[in-house]
Design a protein around this motif. Sequence first.
Motif, short mmCIF file in Angstrom:
data_model
loop_
_atom_site.label_atom_id
_atom_site.label_comp_id
_atom_site.label_asym_id
_atom_site.label_seq_id
_atom_site.Cartn_x
_atom_site.Cartn_y
_atom_site.Cartn_z
N THR A 134 0.84 -1.19 0.00
CA THR A 134 0.00 0.00 0.00
C THR A 134 0.88 1.25 0.00
O THR A 134 2.10 1.16 0.08
CB THR A 134 -0.90 0.03 1.25
N ALA A 135 0.24 2.40 -0.11
CA ALA A 135 0.99 3.65 -0.15
C ALA A 135 1.80 3.87 1.12
O ALA A 135 2.82 4.56 1.11
CB ALA A 135 0.04 4.83 -0.38
N ASP A 136 1.35 3.30 2.23
CA ASP A 136 2.08 3.44 3.50
C ASP A 136 2.69 2.10 3.92
O ASP A 136 2.77 1.80 5.11
CB ASP A 136 1.18 4.00 4.60
N LYS A 153 14.52 -0.46 -2.16
CA LYS A 153 15.28 0.04 -1.00
C LYS A 153 14.90 1.45 -0.63
O LYS A 153 14.86 1.83 0.54
CB LYS A 153 16.77 -0.05 -1.32
N MET A 154 14.58 2.28 -1.63
CA MET A 154 14.26 3.68 -1.39
C MET A 154 12.98 3.86 -0.58
O MET A 154 12.74 4.92 -0.02
CB MET A 154 14.13 4.43 -2.72
N ASN A 155 12.13 2.83 -0.52
CA ASN A 155 10.86 2.94 0.18
C ASN A 155 10.90 2.48 1.63
O ASN A 155 9.89 2.53 2.33
CB ASN A 155 9.79 2.13 -0.55
N LEU A 156 12.06 2.04 2.10
CA LEU A 156 12.13 1.48 3.44
C LEU A 156 12.45 2.54 4.48
O LEU A 156 12.97 3.62 4.17
CB LEU A 156 13.20 0.38 3.48
N SER A 274 14.84 -4.82 -1.51
CA SER A 274 15.34 -5.14 -0.17
C SER A 274 14.20 -5.67 0.70
O SER A 274 13.02 -5.46 0.40
CB SER A 274 15.95 -3.90 0.49
N MET A 275 14.57 -6.34 1.77
CA MET A 275 13.58 -6.76 2.76
C MET A 275 13.85 -6.01 4.06
O MET A 275 14.98 -5.66 4.37
CB MET A 275 13.61 -8.27 2.99
N GLN A 276 12.78 -5.76 4.79
CA GLN A 276 12.89 -5.06 6.06
C GLN A 276 12.02 -5.74 7.09
O GLN A 276 10.99 -6.33 6.78
CB GLN A 276 12.48 -3.59 5.91
N TRP A 277 12.48 -5.68 8.35
CA TRP A 277 11.73 -6.27 9.46
C TRP A 277 11.82 -5.34 10.66
O TRP A 277 12.67 -4.45 10.73
CB TRP A 277 12.28 -7.66 9.79
#
Length: 303
Positions: A134-136, A153-156, A274-277
């Motif tokens: 989603t957008a957020d 990556k730029m969205n994390l 990328s992955m983020q947690w």
Amino acid sequence: MRFDGLDLNLLVALDILLTEQNITKASEKLFLSQPATSAALSRLRDYFEDELLIQVGRSMKRTPMGEHLAIPVKNLLIQTRTILNNKNKFDPLTAERTFRIMATDYTGTILLPHLNQQLFQKAPFCSIEQLNATADAEKQIHKGTVDILLLPKMNLLDEHPSEDVFHDEFVCVMWAKNPLSAKEFTLNDYKNAKHVVTRFGNYNTPMFDHWLVRNLDFERKIGYTAVNFTNVPFYLIGTPYIATMHKKLALQCAEYLPLHICNLPWETPKITMSMQWNNYQANDSGLIWFRQLICETANMIFK
């Protein structure tokens, strides 16, 4: 169980009440009746000596105390869930767990089918639940509503750990019988053609337009606006339209659709997926194992 006089079960109710700011929606998520949910809110108000939620017109709003508690309570529950998940060392052969991943259909097409195969082979009682980005999307990790984000990556978010998974680049895609496919593709061709673009939910502009406007100072002519990446090639067939797509997805689609793929007529930056947690899930043994599986799968198919 009580801690300093508070029934800790009420923390779950508090988190959902402060998130939903609506008794009806909170009761549905808590699997309680509305009177029982209202009673839980009353007990929380007594304990914190604050209204926590107040009626404003037809909706409820958090009080300053409610605002102050929202994030700490959510983080505490994330930490508690991590502790409970680690009560026994994660054994992929016997573990029963659902891993929640938020990703676009692009990653869902390129990576997740292979990941699903690997998970079935190595952890047969575990499963994956994919949620649409989603957008957020990046905020969902902060809230602890998903285990893994798989996004550019730029969205994390900077405040949570992340790891690069694979790289891709943008290419131009068109119908194989498009007259532009028979000539050298130029920037003027790109500017003059109509485009198939992608727009998600609440995004006000097509995804790639931001880069184009910022770096090349022009806006594309839109022929069709799709709601996801994987549908884009279908709207090129039988038209003079062109599209800007991730190369890995374009090549996969070209295996079963009559498409022509060429380089964009200018140098574009590569994209890093990328992955983020969540910080508080960094030591979750199950997620540590799952993150490693994601990297291993990506290395296997993108080497």
